[in-house]
Design an enzyme around this catalytic site. Structure first.
Site, short mmCIF file in Angstrom:
data_model
loop_
_atom_site.label_atom_id
_atom_site.label_comp_id
_atom_site.label_asym_id
_atom_site.label_seq_id
_atom_site.Cartn_x
_atom_site.Cartn_y
_atom_site.Cartn_z
N SER A 1 -75.15 76.11 -71.21
CA SER A 1 -76.61 76.07 -71.24
C SER A 1 -77.09 74.64 -71.05
CB SER A 1 -77.12 76.61 -72.58
OG SER A 1 -78.50 76.37 -72.73
N LYS A 2 -78.09 74.47 -70.23
CA LYS A 2 -78.69 73.14 -70.03
C LYS A 2 -79.77 72.98 -71.10
CE LYS A 2 -80.12 70.26 -66.09
NZ LYS A 2 -79.03 69.28 -66.17
#
Length: 304
Positions: free
Chosen positions: A157-158
């Site tokens: 996940s960014k």
């Protein structure tokens, strides 16, 4: 400094740059739970085009799913918002920052019924690590900060808050006179830069760290696909900092960094201290692709 533009898209409408504000008790500001993307739009011979827009939307919404936050807009709507924002600002080339964040309401770690908000900002942004860096390479320091363990945070996940790790590493590197940091994972293997994936070349073979402890970079994926088509041997495997020291070539990839050669790590020249043939070949092809100069990769561009 960010070059101010006219409009930012927020929660379904375009607002003036100066009016794109949030409350001081915005949950993501305090606790970091939010997701973002970095995307680029390039000027091509056929007009402006966004590089790998669909892949960026997929990753943004995957990040939200991982973080268990539900955007009130669909990927198609956010893609449309990106195009509309670029047009509203009359930009031919720009950097694009979509952001999904938790608004104000309940405080404390559990955000309960706080609104999930979405914004899209665009602005002109040249080479992230400088035009000189693109041409001749940058100086890099192995960071004293370690890449977050896969069970400490969600590495696919960014996530907004995860980038504290990167800002600390970047600040340390710059304070020590370097351009960028190289971060090791918890096992001591090379992981990535502060906002980039990393590649090295040894004996004509291209090598990059495997996925478990790194973000799945879209530029990274593109370089791997390009290398395979160019018949360049590519391996995804772990390697150590001293293998970087004795590499023939090294470079960073990322939306902001694009393809930036690394000429030195920890005071040691990489190869002959200049961008090598594999780096220059892939870098040259990358810029041809994003500028629409090769038909083979036309599907990677979304024309505006």
């Amino acid at each position: 400094m960010v070059n101010e533009t006219k409009k930012i898209w927020m929660d379904g409408r375009l607002v003036d740059w100066a009016d794109a504000n949030v409350h001081i008790l915005t949950h993501t500001l305090h606790y970091g739970t939010g997701a973002f993307e970095g995307i680029r739009c390039y000027k091509t011979k056929d007009g402006s085009a966004i590089f790998r827009l669909q892949e960026h939307m997929d990753r943004l919404f995957d990040s939200c799913h991982i973080l268990n936050i539900q955007p009130p807009f669909t990927p198609k709507q956010v893609s449309r918002a990106i195009v509309d924002t670029i047009k509203a600002n009359r930009l031919k080339e720009c950097y694009i920052r979509p952001l999904v964040f938790i608004g104000d309401g309940a405080m404390g770690l559990y955000h309960k019924g706080n609104p999930i908000r979405v914004a899209v900002a665009v602005w002109p942004w040249g080479a992230y690590l400088g035009e000189e860096g693109i041409r001749n390479g940058i100086r890099v320091k192995v960071s004293s900060f370690t890449r977050l363990h896969v069970n400490v945070t969600m590495t696919k996940s960014k996530t907004c808050g995860d980038y504290v790790n990167s800002t600390l590493a970047k600040s340390e590197a710059v304070a020590c006179g370097y351009d960028e940091a190289l971060i090791l994972d918890t096992a001591g293997f090379v992981s990535e830069g502060t906002g980039q994936n990393v590649f090295i070349v040894r004996d004509g073979e291209l090598i990059t760290p495997p996925l478990p402890s790194i973000l799945e970079g879209i530029t990274r994926r593109s370089i791997i696909e390009m290398a395979r088509k160019e018949k360049i041997s590519i391996h995804e495997r772990n390697f150590t900092r001293d293998e970087v020291y004795i590499a023939d070539e090294a470079f960073f990839t990322g939306t902001a960094a694009e393809v930036t050669p690394i000429r030195e790590v920890d005071g040691r020249a990489i190869g002959n201290g200049r961008p090598g043939p594999v780096t220059k070949k892939l870098q040259g092809l990358f810029f041809k692709i994003v500028k629409g100069q090769t038909k083979a990769y036309k599907s990677w561009l979304t024309n505006i």
